[in-house]
Every structure is written in structure tokens, then in C-alpha cells.
Design an enzyme around this catalytic site. Structure first.
Site, PDB file in Angstrom:
ATOM      1  CG  HIS A 189      -0.361   0.555   2.469  1.00 23.02           C
ATOM      2  ND1 HIS A 189       0.786   0.058   3.040  1.00 23.02           N
ATOM      3  CD2 HIS A 189      -0.785   1.560   3.289  1.00 23.02           C
ATOM      4  CE1 HIS A 189       1.043   0.721   4.154  1.00 23.02           C
ATOM      5  NE2 HIS A 189       0.126   1.637   4.330  1.00 23.02           N
ATOM      6  N   GLY A 190       2.151   1.135   0.139  1.00 26.79           N
ATOM      7  CA  GLY A 190       3.012   2.307   0.163  1.00 26.79           C
ATOM      8  C   GLY A 190       4.454   1.889   0.331  1.00 26.79           C
ATOM      9  CB  ALA A 191       7.528   3.800   1.010  1.00 26.91           C
TER      10      ALA A 191
END
Length: 482
Positions: free
Chosen positions: A406-408
Site C-alpha cells: 500500500h506504500g513505501a
């Protein structure tokens, strides 16, 4: 703290914690990571949480974690677990306190040269119209009767009341409305906490970005998504604010009591859970669905104020500027879905906590416009690096219940980042990169790029695992931080 448990390498991008690692595991745990990321993952106790997830009653398939994994409440952020809908348990720790924290991507017909001279005015206007920061209040006043409608009908309420366009619903997951929502299972405290916060970002890692399409990796899919090089887009990242938090807090307390009274065996009390078919499990699912609807309404209202802000600064209509939703997807949610598990088609409840749905082409849940290419998957990095837009691949359906990162993902705790990172250095780096920014809070150091993993590495693991593939990369030119 570092984790020194048992890892078995499956391939270049997958690591397994076998089910014999600890008593109570009902299945193996699989973590997606490359060599560089796996060392970062070992730096906290999140792999232990992935093993703990494998103890959830009724789990089917594997306990799964994405490369952006880091320590969370119960489940790690980046965790995915599916349970059989007939005898599986639902866990609030597998969804999180910010129910339906998610990302919305908006496209425009504007090019970078159209906004370069106006970017500071645009960001200032967005900052004025879309409140941010801890305890921030929205510009829309609603009463308790309207909150009931929002909890039940989600984004439909916003559209019916003039906050957006009908076609926005088509490009929102679940059309912005979870059908299992029932507001009678939401406490008065949760409702009241949501009264004043609609249309606001909140604090922490929530943000609004004005981006430019910096790179195209798949021209065909980018064209279907309506994206082209040099184009201006807007990315929103926020969730259900105090309303969703209170729903989670209310039911966690009840679940802990249920687990104790019914001798539910899980290795961590933060994994408190109840059968989905029980009154408590069913009530929580209905309340969680209400929290999800609140979040989609929140992002819909923010979309409305984005359009108004662009109109005020650019002296043109949103229609003429082509300010359209590309897609809106949740990454803290539990969804009833149909998947193949060990060759058998099953109805399951998929917990995604800090994990994004990444459905492939031909899935009926994907909007018709994208049906033959797959679902847009929006992966923010940090406020300097920018965001990747991916598209779901068929292998994700078999390996991760159609899920991606969902992201870094954090590599520093908020406390450590706040104590070790110079805020002035963060500001200087953003100025150097020609990023105009405004912040509604004081947590800029906590959100510094160096506090996060390298999103390019994280995305590469997803793509090299054939769970998704890159479509475009977005670069921020203006940022509003919570």
C-alpha cells in the site's frame, strides 16, 4: 528490537516462516521482500506478527505480508489474512484503527506548464479549503441524522447533496458504499466524533499532493487510466478520522472480553477476534462497513473541495479542466470476496491492513472502463519521491487474494524519526526539489523521506513477483501534509 526467528527463502522475492515455527500456527506465513528489504523487516518484531496472524481461527491459504511491512497493532501494517466466511474469525487488529484509510487518484486535463506559475496559489487554496492536522475539522456541518445516512450510504450521500458527480462512484471501490453497513452497531461516541471531521485530512501520514506524471511504463494501460506524461494529477491519502478510530476501539474492547470468556486461543491479545457468524463478529463487520462508508464520503468531500480550489485559482470549470476520479481504493478493510484456495472456489473474508486490493483483468469488481486491463493500484512513496500507479496481475489472485503493498512502509518509528531527523533539512530538501508544501501539523520529521523504505524497491518486489506491474510514476510538485 530485532527479530531472529526462522526464515526459509522460497525465491528471490519470497520468504517463509513455516507452520512449525511456533505452536498454534495453522498455516505457513509468507513475506514478500528482496534481500535489502528483508534486513529492514528484521529490524522490528513485525515478522513475529505475521507468524501470529497464521493462528487466526478459520484462516485459509497463507498468512501474508507485503514488502512495506512494519510493526502494527495485532497485525503488522502490510498484513493480509483470509478466513472462511462460514467458520472464520474477524479481527479488528487485522483492519486497524483508521478503517478504510485509503488513496484516491484524480486526473486533470492540465499539463505541468499550465500550473507552474500557480502552484503556490493552488496549494495555499487547497490548504485553506481542506483542513489538515491533529483534530482538524471539515468545512461541512452535518447533524446526527445525516451521520446515520453517511454511515449507511457512504459516497451516495455526498453525491446526492451536491458534493461531486455521479460518475465518481463508478471509480470508487464498492461504489463508495459497503452494503453490509448498519449504523445501529455504531456507538453514539463514534458518531459524534465524526460530526465535525468530514472533508478533512487529519494528521500523521495523511496528505494531499499535486503531482505530475513523470514516467510512463505501460502506455496502453496508462491511456486506459487517462494518464499521460506531463499531466497534472492529485493524490489523496486519508481515512475515517475519529469515527473509524472509535469504532475500532469500541469493538476491540468487546473482542478482548469475548476471547477471554470463550477461550479463543491466539498468541497476542491484540489479535482478539470473534467468529464472523457470531453476533459480535457480525455486528463489528457492520460497524466497520459504516466506518468504511464514512471514509469514502470523506475523500469524496475532499474531491469536491479540490475541484472548487482549482476553479478558484485557474478561473475555469472542473468539467473543462477534466478533474475526474481515476480510482479510489481502501487499504485498511475487511471484504467478503470469492477466491480460489487450493484449487477450490471459496467465499472468504479478506483482512487487508496496510495492503491494497490489486484485482486483475476480468474480475467483475473492476470498473467496466478498466475491466480488460485490471484495477488501478495506487502506491504512495514519500512526500519527495512520489507515487506509483500499478495495475493488478492474475498471479495476485492466486498468491495474495488479489492484494499488493500500500506504500513505501516505515523503516523508522515515528519517535525515532522525530528525535533524529532535522526538520529544517526536510524543508530544505523539498525546496531543492521544487516542491511547494504546507503542513497542518508539527510532525514533518516523522514523515521525512528517510523515515520510509525506498518505494521503488518495494514496488519492484511486487512487480518481480508478478502481483502487479508498473503503469506510471507521479512526482509531487505541491504537498499538503496532515
Amino acid at each position: 528490537m530485532s527479530w531472529n526467528g526462522k526464515f526459509v527463502r522460497l525465491d528471490e522475492n519470497r520468504w517463509q516462516i513455516p507452520s512449525d515455527y511456533m505452536e498454534g500456527m495453522r498455516t505457513d506465513a509468507v513475506i514478500f521482500a528482496n534481500d535489502a528489504i528483508v534486513e529492514q523487516i528484521r529490524s522490528d518484531d513485525s515478522p513475529q506478527q505475521v507468524a501470529n496472524m497464521a493462528c487466526i481461527p478459520g484462516i485459509v491459504g497463507k498468512s501474508i505480508a507485503m514488502p512495506d511491512i512494519h510493526l502494527g497493532y495485532g497485525f503488522p501494517i502490510g498484513g493480509v489474512v483470509a478466513v472462511n466466511v462460514d467458520d472464520g474469525f474477524i479481527s479488528p487488529g487485522g483492519i486497524g484503527f483508521d478503517i478504510n484509510c485509503g488513496v484516491r487518484l484524480i486526473r486533470t486535463d492540465l499539463q505541468i506548464e499550465d500550473v507552474t506559475k500557480n502552484i503556490s496559489d493552488l496549494v495555499d487554496e487547497l490548504f485553506r479549503n481542506i483542513p489538515s492536522g491533529l483534530g482538524s475539522k471539515g468545512l461541512v456541518d452535518v447533524n446526527l441524522r445525516e451521520i446515520e445516512e453517511i454511515l449507511t450510504n457512504g459516497s451516495e450521500w455526498a453525491i446526492e447533496n451536491g458534493y461531486g458527480w455521479e460518475k465518481d462512484l463508478e471509480f470508487t471501490e464498492e461504489s463508495g458504499k459497503m452494503l453490509g453497513a448498519d449504523s445501529q452497531f455504531v456507538s453514539q461516541k463514534a458518531r459524534r466524533r465524526g460530526l465535525s471531521q468530514l472533508g478533512s485530512l487529519g494528521s500523521g501520514n495523511h496528505f494531499l499532493e499535486v503531482d505530475v506524471v513523470d514516467k510512463i511504463f505501460d502506455e496502453g494501460v496508462a491511456k486506459v487510466f487517462g494518464l499521460r506524461e506531463g499531466q497534472i494529477t492529485i493524490t489523496i491519502h486519508c481515512g475515517s478520522r475519529g469515527c473509524g478510530y472509535q469504532i475500532a476501539a469500541d469493538y476491540l474492547q468487546e473482542m478482548e472480553h469475548y476471547a477471554k470468556e470463550n477461550n479463543v486461543s491466539v498468541p497476542d491479545k491484540q489479535l482478539a477476534c470473534a467468529p464472523l457468524v457470531s453476533n459480535l463478529g457480525s455486528n463489528y463487520f457492520s460497524a466497520m462497513s459504516c466506518g468504511a462508508n464514512y471514509a469514502w464520503t470523506n475523500r469524496q468531500l475532499i474531491t469536491h473541495w479540490i475541484r472548487r480550489s482549482f476553479e478558484n485559482v485557474m478561473n475555469d470549470s472542473s468539467e473543462n479542466m477534466g478533474i475526474d476520479v481515476v480510482y479510489d481504493v481502501a487499504h485498511n478493510i475487511a471484504k467478503k470476496e470469492r477466491h480460489f484456495v487450493d484449487g477450490k472456489c471459496m467465499d472468504v473474508l479478506v483482512h487487508r491492513k496496510g495492503a491494497t486490493r490489486a484485482f486483475c483483468a476480468e474480475r467483475p469488481e473492476v470498473p467496466m472502463k478498466y475491466r480488460y486491463v485490471g484495477q488501478p493500484v495506487i502506491i504512495p512513496g514519500d512526500m519527495v519521491t512520489g507515487t506509483y500507479v500499478l495495475v493488478g496481475e492474475s498471479r495476485a489472485m492466486n498468491e495474495t487474494f488479489g492484494s499488493s503493498c500500500h506504500g513505501a512502509g516505515r523503516k523508522m518509528s515515528r519517535k525515532f524519526a522525530a528525535e533524529s531527523i532535522d526538520v529544517n533539512g526536510v524543508r530544505d530538501a523539498m525546496i531543492k526539489d521544487n516542491i511547494y508544501f504546507k503542513s497542518g501539523g508539527e510532525g514533518l520529521a516523522e514523515e521525512a523521506p528517510q523515515a520510509y523504505k525506498d518505494v521503488s524497491q518495494v514496488v519492484s518486489v511486487m512487480c518481480n513477483s508478478n502481483l502487479a506491474r508498473k503503469v506510471v510514476k507521479l512526482k509531487p510538485i505541491g504537498v499538503v501534509k496532515g
